[in-house]
Design an enzyme around this catalytic site. Sequence first.
Site, short mmCIF file in Angstrom:
data_model
loop_
_atom_site.label_atom_id
_atom_site.label_comp_id
_atom_site.label_asym_id
_atom_site.label_seq_id
_atom_site.Cartn_x
_atom_site.Cartn_y
_atom_site.Cartn_z
N HIS A 134 0.80 -1.23 0.00
CA HIS A 134 0.00 0.00 0.00
C HIS A 134 0.83 1.28 0.00
CE1 HIS A 134 0.92 -0.17 4.27
NE2 HIS A 134 0.51 1.07 4.38
C1 UD1 Z 1 -2.23 4.89 6.23
C2 UD1 Z 1 -0.98 5.36 6.97
C3 UD1 Z 1 0.07 4.26 6.89
C4 UD1 Z 1 -0.48 2.94 7.37
C5 UD1 Z 1 -1.73 2.60 6.61
C6 UD1 Z 1 -2.36 1.32 7.07
C7 UD1 Z 1 -0.47 7.78 6.84
C8 UD1 Z 1 0.41 8.78 6.21
N1 UD1 Z 1 -0.39 6.53 6.34
O1 UD1 Z 1 -1.88 4.73 4.87
O2 UD1 Z 1 1.16 4.62 7.71
O3 UD1 Z 1 0.48 1.94 7.17
O4 UD1 Z 1 -2.67 3.68 6.78
O5 UD1 Z 1 -3.42 0.96 6.23
O6 UD1 Z 1 -1.17 8.10 7.76
N2 UD1 Z 1 -8.98 4.62 1.50
C9 UD1 Z 1 -10.25 4.15 1.35
N3 UD1 Z 1 -10.92 3.79 2.48
C10 UD1 Z 1 -10.39 3.88 3.71
C11 UD1 Z 1 -9.08 4.36 3.84
C12 UD1 Z 1 -8.38 4.73 2.72
O7 UD1 Z 1 -10.77 4.05 0.25
O8 UD1 Z 1 -11.06 3.50 4.71
C13 UD1 Z 1 -8.23 5.00 0.28
C14 UD1 Z 1 -8.41 6.43 -0.12
O9 UD1 Z 1 -8.38 6.51 -1.50
C15 UD1 Z 1 -7.16 7.10 0.39
C16 UD1 Z 1 -6.14 5.99 0.28
O10 UD1 Z 1 -6.85 4.79 0.52
O11 UD1 Z 1 -6.81 8.22 -0.32
C17 UD1 Z 1 -5.02 6.12 1.25
O12 UD1 Z 1 -5.52 6.25 2.59
P1 UD1 Z 1 -4.65 7.04 3.69
O13 UD1 Z 1 -5.30 6.94 5.02
O14 UD1 Z 1 -4.31 8.39 3.18
O15 UD1 Z 1 -3.29 6.27 3.70
P2 UD1 Z 1 -2.97 4.72 3.75
O16 UD1 Z 1 -2.29 4.38 2.48
O17 UD1 Z 1 -4.13 3.89 4.18
#
Ligand code: UD1
Length: 361
Positions: free
Chosen positions: A206
Site C-alpha cells: 500500500h
Molecule cells: C495509512 C498510513 C500508513 C499505514 C496505513 C495502514 C499515513 C500517512 N499513512 O496509509 O502509515 O500503514 O494507513 O493501512 O497516515 N482509503 C479508502 N478507504 C479507507 C481508507 C483509505 O478508500 O477506509 C483509500 C483512499 O483513497 C485514500 C487511500 O486509501 O486516499 C489512502 O488512505 P490514507 O489513510 O491516506 O493512507 P494509507 O495508504 O491507508
Amino acid sequence: MKILSVVGARPNFIKIAPLLDGMKREGGFISRLVHTGQHYDDSMSRVFFDQLGIPKPDHYLGVGSSAAPIQVGQIMERFLPLCREEAPDAVLVVGDVNSTLACALVGAYSEVPVIHVEAGLRSRDRGMPEEINRVLTDQLSTLLFTTEASARDNLLKEGIASASVHFVGNVMVDTLFRFRRLADENSDILNRLGVRSRHFGILTLHRPSNVDRVEVLRPLLEALGGLARRLPIVFAVHPRTEKRIAELELSSLEAPFIRVAPLPYLDMLKLMDHARLVLTDSGGIQEETTALGVPCLTLRENTERPVTVEQGTNRVVGSRADRVILEAENILSQESIPGRLPELWDGETTGRILKILRAWK
Ligand code: UD1
C-alpha cells in the site's frame, strides 16, 4: 487521570485495543476515545472495533481521505474544540499515521501533555509521510514509550530527555498474543481460500512508493504473479492499491493471486500464523511476522524497525522484482529461517505502560 486517546487508521486500532482494555480493567483512569475517520471503510475500521472489542468512540471526526497536509489540517481543526471540551490530563497517540501527528500538534499547542506509544522508530527516509509524523510527534511528546532499543538511541540523538523515554515493548504484540488462539480456533480463512498451512504466501502492498508508479507496480505484480503460480499467494488489496491497479490498467496482473479485500484482524492473524512466507511493505506486519516466527520480506528500501531484521524473521529487500523473487526463492529453499522474539515483546507491554502512567501524575 483523564486520557484522551486518538485513533485514525487500521494499525492504530490494533495498538489502542489493549491500552483501552487495560485502563478499564485496572481502574484509576477516565478514558475517552476519538476516531478521526482517516480510515472509514468498514473493512478498514468497524470490523477491527468489533473483533478487538474496542468501545465505540466518544467522538468521530469524519475527516476521510485527502493529501497529508490537508488531512492533518482538517483533523487539527476538528480535534481542537473537543480537546478543549474534554480537558484531558494527556492526549495519547499511537504509531505514525497522519492522525497521530495532527492530534499531537493540537495537544502540544494546547499545553496538554502528549503521550506517544511506539516512539523513536526511524527509517531516515523523509520521502515517507510516516517518518515526518514520527519525528515531529516525538518532539511534541512528554512521555515516549518505545518498542525496541534502537528507538531510545534515535530519540536521545534528537535531543529528547532520557527520563521521558521508557522502553516497554510492543502493544501490537499484546494484541497478537491475546487473539492468536481465538483466531486459530475461530477463523476458517484457510478453508475459505482453499490454502493449506505452510503452503501459501501472503502479499500486502500500500505504500505510495510501491503502488503509485506503473514502472514499479507492474514489474512487481508480474514477477510475484510468476511466483504465485508455484506457491499460492493471498493478495489482500488495500483500497489505495485497488484504485491504483484500476487507474494504471493492471487488473489482468491480479489473475495468478488469490485476491481478497482487506482482511479482518482475526483472519489476517490466522493467515500470517500459517503462512510459508509474507511479502509486505507494511510496518506492523514486519513486527507481527517476527512475533509469529514467520519469514517476512519487506518490499522497501529501509525499515524503521531494525530489531525485526537483527533478531526477527524480517529481510528488507527493496522493490525491484528480480531481487524480491531471488530472496523469496531463497526462503522457500530453507526449512525455516532463524528468528527470536525481541526483548519485552511478551504480551505484557500494556501493564508496563499503565504502571508508568500511574506513577507519572
Ligand atoms: C495509512 C498510513 C500508513 C499505514 C496505513 C495502514 C499515513 C500517512 N499513512 O496509509 O502509515 O500503514 O494507513 O493501512 O497516515 N482509503 C479508502 N478507504 C479507507 C481508507 C483509505 O478508500 O477506509 C483509500 C483512499 O483513497 C485514500 C487511500 O486509501 O486516499 C489512502 O488512505 P490514507 O489513510 O491516506 O493512507 P494509507 O495508504 O491507508
